[in-house]
Design a protein around this motif. Structure first.
Motif, short mmCIF file in Angstrom:
data_model
loop_
_atom_site.label_atom_id
_atom_site.label_comp_id
_atom_site.label_asym_id
_atom_site.label_seq_id
_atom_site.Cartn_x
_atom_site.Cartn_y
_atom_site.Cartn_z
N GLU A 46 64.01 81.01 143.00
CA GLU A 46 63.65 82.27 142.92
C GLU A 46 64.04 83.57 143.65
OE1 GLU A 46 59.59 82.97 142.25
OE2 GLU A 46 59.09 81.10 141.58
N PHE A 47 65.05 85.16 143.53
CA PHE A 47 65.53 85.63 144.51
C PHE A 47 65.21 86.64 143.62
CE2 PHE A 47 67.67 82.90 141.12
CZ PHE A 47 68.28 83.45 140.75
N TRP A 48 66.02 87.84 144.08
CA TRP A 48 65.46 89.34 144.33
C TRP A 48 67.13 89.37 143.09
CZ3 TRP A 48 62.06 92.56 142.79
CH2 TRP A 48 60.78 92.33 144.04
N LEU A 49 67.69 90.05 142.19
CA LEU A 49 69.33 90.62 142.17
C LEU A 49 69.20 92.07 142.98
CD1 LEU A 49 68.91 89.96 138.99
CD2 LEU A 49 70.32 88.28 140.49
N PHE A 50 70.70 91.46 143.95
CA PHE A 50 71.11 92.65 144.69
C PHE A 50 72.46 92.89 144.15
CE2 PHE A 50 71.68 92.91 149.19
CZ PHE A 50 72.65 94.04 149.31
N PRO A 51 72.09 93.75 143.38
CA PRO A 51 73.32 94.37 142.66
C PRO A 51 74.70 95.10 143.52
CG PRO A 51 71.70 96.19 142.45
CD PRO A 51 71.10 95.16 143.53
N THR A 52 76.25 95.07 143.52
CA THR A 52 77.06 94.94 144.21
C THR A 52 78.21 95.55 143.14
OG1 THR A 52 78.57 93.99 145.35
CG2 THR A 52 77.95 92.16 143.84
N ARG A 53 79.15 96.35 143.56
CA ARG A 53 79.97 96.93 143.15
C ARG A 53 81.84 96.33 143.92
NH1 ARG A 53 78.63 101.22 139.10
NH2 ARG A 53 77.33 101.95 139.78
N PHE A 54 81.13 95.30 144.45
CA PHE A 54 82.19 94.56 145.05
C PHE A 54 83.32 93.77 143.80
CE2 PHE A 54 84.42 91.61 148.35
CZ PHE A 54 85.29 92.50 149.24
N HIS A 55 84.49 93.91 143.97
CA HIS A 55 85.61 93.29 143.38
C HIS A 55 84.27 93.63 141.68
CE1 HIS A 55 87.26 90.54 146.21
NE2 HIS A 55 86.21 90.39 146.43
N GLN A 56 84.11 93.73 141.00
CA GLN A 56 83.90 94.85 139.83
C GLN A 56 84.96 95.56 139.43
OE1 GLN A 56 79.44 95.14 137.92
NE2 GLN A 56 80.05 97.58 139.37
N ASP A 57 85.25 95.21 137.85
CA ASP A 57 86.28 96.50 137.51
C ASP A 57 85.87 96.15 135.94
OD1 ASP A 57 89.05 96.88 136.65
OD2 ASP A 57 89.65 96.73 137.93
N PRO A 58 85.86 97.32 135.38
CA PRO A 58 85.58 97.83 134.09
C PRO A 58 86.73 96.94 133.12
CG PRO A 58 86.09 99.89 134.96
CD PRO A 58 86.18 99.32 135.93
N ALA A 59 88.14 96.50 133.01
CA ALA A 59 88.38 95.54 132.79
C ALA A 59 88.20 94.35 132.09
CB ALA A 59 89.74 95.19 133.68
N GLN A 60 87.46 93.95 133.11
CA GLN A 60 86.98 92.28 133.62
C GLN A 60 85.40 92.11 133.02
OE1 GLN A 60 85.70 92.90 137.90
NE2 GLN A 60 87.89 91.19 138.38
N LEU A 61 84.70 93.31 132.02
CA LEU A 61 84.00 93.33 131.02
C LEU A 61 84.36 93.67 129.57
CD1 LEU A 61 81.43 95.88 132.77
CD2 LEU A 61 81.46 93.21 133.39
N LYS A 62 83.28 92.95 128.94
CA LYS A 62 83.97 93.45 127.77
C LYS A 62 83.76 94.41 127.65
CE LYS A 62 81.72 88.51 125.91
NZ LYS A 62 79.73 88.23 125.57
N PRO A 63 84.85 95.19 126.41
CA PRO A 63 85.17 96.69 126.33
C PRO A 63 83.50 97.42 125.76
CG PRO A 63 86.39 95.30 124.95
CD PRO A 63 86.37 94.24 125.01
N ASP A 64 82.13 96.94 125.55
CA ASP A 64 81.27 97.19 124.52
C ASP A 64 80.10 97.12 125.84
OD1 ASP A 64 80.66 94.76 124.63
OD2 ASP A 64 78.98 95.15 123.22
N ALA A 65 80.54 96.45 126.60
CA ALA A 65 79.98 96.52 128.42
C ALA A 65 80.54 97.05 128.89
CB ALA A 65 79.49 95.27 128.39
N GLU A 66 80.92 97.91 129.47
CA GLU A 66 81.50 98.63 130.01
C GLU A 66 80.70 100.17 130.49
OE1 GLU A 66 85.79 100.65 129.53
OE2 GLU A 66 86.90 98.08 128.53
N PRO A 67 80.22 100.99 129.59
CA PRO A 67 78.56 101.39 130.26
C PRO A 67 77.67 101.30 130.85
CG PRO A 67 79.43 101.29 127.16
CD PRO A 67 80.70 100.53 128.64
#
Length: 186
Positions: A46-67
């Protein structure tokens, strides 16, 4: 569910948003640089989810998930907002790259991103089925130096209460996703 918890798992903000919206109920983990050759280990159920933008790029997501990047809450500088809590229900060690295509409908990452994770260092990927719960308001905590680095797990040093959490998906909707996950991993 634990009444309080001080452990968090770092995950891309877009993936956290997908989990918050009920678009996925899996985490695909390989491990951070600080985790060494053993890679990711599910050290906490069990754990909290710690949102990060580190290493995150829109190109690494499916196009419909970019929003999801824009939809993810961005707290003020120096603050981390924790609103999601996860309970790991199942863990699979994926060793067959042929199964990646079967998992594709179950997450928001671009196929190339998942392939890169699978082949990073040694072939394989951890697929973790999680039940996600949400607070109505976020816990806002100050950034701390020990949060930094390429690691999966973070000790928040303060226990956060889990009372008042509500499941993101209803029991029947969550079971539908679990059935799809099990089918993809067979």
């Amino acid at each position: 569910m634990q009444p309080v918890n001080r452990i968090a798992l770092k995950e891309w903000a877009a993936v956290c948003e997908a989990l918050a919206q009920g678009r996925q109920s899996i985490l695909l983990r390989k491990g951070g640089l600080e985790e060494g050759s053993a890679g990711f280990q599910l050290q906490h159920e069990e754990f909290w989810l710690f949102p990060t933008r580190f290493h995150q790029d829109p190109a690494q997501l499916k196009p419909d998930a970019e929003p999801l990047l824009a939809a993810a809450t961005v707290p003020p500088d120096g603050i981390v907002a924790l609103q999601l809590y996860a309970v790991a229900e199942d863990v699979h060690q994926l060793t067959d790259p042929g199964q990646l295509a079967q998992l594709e409908p179950l997450h928001v990452l671009a196929p190339e991103t998942v392939r890169e994770r699978f082949h990073y260092r040694a072939d394989g990927l951890n697929v973790i089925t999680v039940r996600v719960f949400k607070q109505t308001t976020s816990f806002e905590i100050s950034e701390a130096p020990h949060f930094a680095g390429c690691k999966s797990w973070v000790d928040l040093r303060n226990k956060l209460p889990t009372s008042g959490l509500q499941p993101v998906l209803s029991d029947p909707d969550y079971e539908v996703q679990c059935d799809a996950i099990r089918a993809a991993l067979q």
